[in-house]
Scaffold this active site. Structure first.
Site, PDB file in Angstrom:
ATOM      1  N   GLU A 288      -0.010  -3.445  -0.855  1.00 32.22           N
ATOM      2  CA  GLU A 288       0.302  -2.022  -0.832  1.00 32.22           C
ATOM      3  C   GLU A 288       1.177  -1.682   0.368  1.00 32.22           C
ATOM      4  O   GLU A 288       2.071  -0.845   0.269  1.00 32.22           O
ATOM      5  CB  GLU A 288      -0.985  -1.192  -0.785  1.00 32.22           C
TER       6      GLU A 288
ATOM      7  N   ASP B 296      -4.757  -5.370   2.205  1.00 34.52           N
ATOM      8  CA  ASP B 296      -3.742  -5.760   3.181  1.00 34.52           C
ATOM      9  C   ASP B 296      -3.576  -4.684   4.244  1.00 34.52           C
ATOM     10  O   ASP B 296      -3.827  -3.502   4.005  1.00 34.52           O
ATOM     11  CB  ASP B 296      -2.414  -6.068   2.501  1.00 34.52           C
TER      12      ASP B 296
END
Length: 400
Positions: free
Chosen positions: A145, A75
């Site tokens: 994250e 991400d």
């Protein structure tokens, strides 16, 4: 112009718009590459978060020792204003030896290096040497994250713990290099805890302050004490003793105010309450429990009417010199000729969820100068060097 396998894979990953928590197919691509070299790939997904757990070893990964894991995230943070980018952030463009795009440095470049390092290592030790490598290799890749980080690495570690799978060593691919590739590795991180503080007073007309209690005024002495306090100083020790006691790998625990909000919008009204956001960054020399106790004691000393909402702490960790740190430092030196500085500076990472399991954790990746910025970019040469370092680490730890 042709590029290395590492750079081409990094470009493919950058081209996927994987803003938290959308993986956008990155992990499917990774699974295909890893399965082709004998990895067992499993999705351990929670809610809207995609997590890849991939393992390979001579024995079942639950018993093969050591289990060496590469950890990272697919991400990325939002791009910000697209018009300010010199090149589209999801095109994977390369110019003047730099791969441009959101996530190029943080941390799709590192993930590409994980995969190509494993590909070369497996080819050498499975085909050329006539036998497989020692232990087991794992990859733990999440799409959460940069977001709340609740259903990513933290949740996967809990699941692995329930399965009695123990990670022995972990390399997190966060961009740790500062000025030159390979100049810094992270052997720990400070803990972090956020809080929201409400201090109450009594609303009233600003011309009649004796009929009101201004929380902006009553809070100031307490805030001054909070900002000036040495948080790791015991009451029965002097400052010189505490300096000698302090862990030299970590800066002193720091306290920062990040926002103060109060008022009704009218300039002639004393507010009834103020709201304050704050953060602690703390070393292993203290604990979140102790900090909370000290924080609340100061507020009580100033006789404030207050309420606190504490966030979930990110705990500090430190990996002492040993097999993993030695292998990482030696690999960087062999590949680049540099001896990296061992640091614990910077923000938090998913290493904070892995270290409490007992794993040795080291963070090492490319230069971090443009991460989360407009025109994020990474050197293609550095990506090839990083992949070589990761392969060298595997060789030192798992070669027969």
């Amino acid at each position: 112009m042709s590029h290395s396998a590492t750079v081409e894979l990094a470009r493919e990953l950058v081209r996927r718009r994987s803003e938290t928590p959308d993986d956008a197919g990155c992990q499917t691509l990774l699974s295909q590459r890893l399965a082709a070299i004998g990895f067992t790939c499993e999705q351990i997904n929670f809610h809207d978060v995609t997590n890849l757990w991939a393992t390979r070893g001579r024995e079942h990964h639950q018993t093969a020792k050591p289990l060496v894991v590469f950890a990272g995230h697919t991400d990325v943070v939002p791009t910000g204003p697209l018009a300010q980018w010199s090149m589209p952030p999801f095109d994977g463009a390369i110019k003047d030896g730099m791969l441009h795009g959101r996530g190029a440095a943080d941390m799709k470049g590192s993930i590409a290096c994980f995969v190509t390092a494993c590909e070369r290592f497996v080819e050498i030790h499975n085909n050329h040497s006539g036998g497989d490598h020692n232990g087991a290799i794992g990859l733990l890749i999440t799409s959460d994250e940069e977001g709340v980080a609740k259903w990513g690495t933290q949740a996967v570690i809990a699941e692995l713990d329930a399965r009695k799978v123990k990670i022995d060593m972990c390399i997190v691919g966060e961009p740790t290099s500062s000025e030159t590739f390979g100049d810094t590795v992270k052997v720990g991180r400070r803990g972090s805890i956020n809080g929201k503080l409400i201090i109450r007073g009594k609303q009233g007309h600003i011309a009649y302050p004796h009929l009101a209690v201004n929380p902006l005024h009553t809070a100031l002495p307490a805030l001054a004490d909070l900002v000036s306090r040495k948080w790791e100083q015991d009451e029965d020790r002097n400052e010189d003793q505490d300096e000698n006691k302090r862990n030299q790998f970590f800066p002193p625990t720091g306290f920062q105010l990040s926002n103060i909000n109060g008022g009704t919008g009218a300039s002639n009204v004393i507010p009834g309450e103020i709201r304050i956001d704050f953060n602690f960054r703390y070393s292993p020399q203290t604990t979140d429990i102790k900090l909370k106790q000290q924080f609340e004691a100061i507020l009580c000393q100033h006789h404030l009417d207050f309420e606190i909402q504490w966030g979930m702490p990110g705990y500090p960790y430190q990996t002492k010199p040993g097999a993993l740190v030695d292998a990482v430092v030696a690999s960087i030196t062999e590949v680049t000729g540099r001896t990296p500085t061992r640091s614990t500076a910077g923000g938090t990472s998913d290493g904070r969820f892995i270290a409490p399991s007992g794993a040795q954790v080291v963070e090492f990746g490319p230069i971090n100068a443009t991460i989360h910025q407009i025109n994020e970019q990474v050197s293609t040469t550095d990506l090839d060097l990083l992949s070589a370092c990761y392969e060298n680490i595997l060789t030192r730890l798992l070669a027969p």
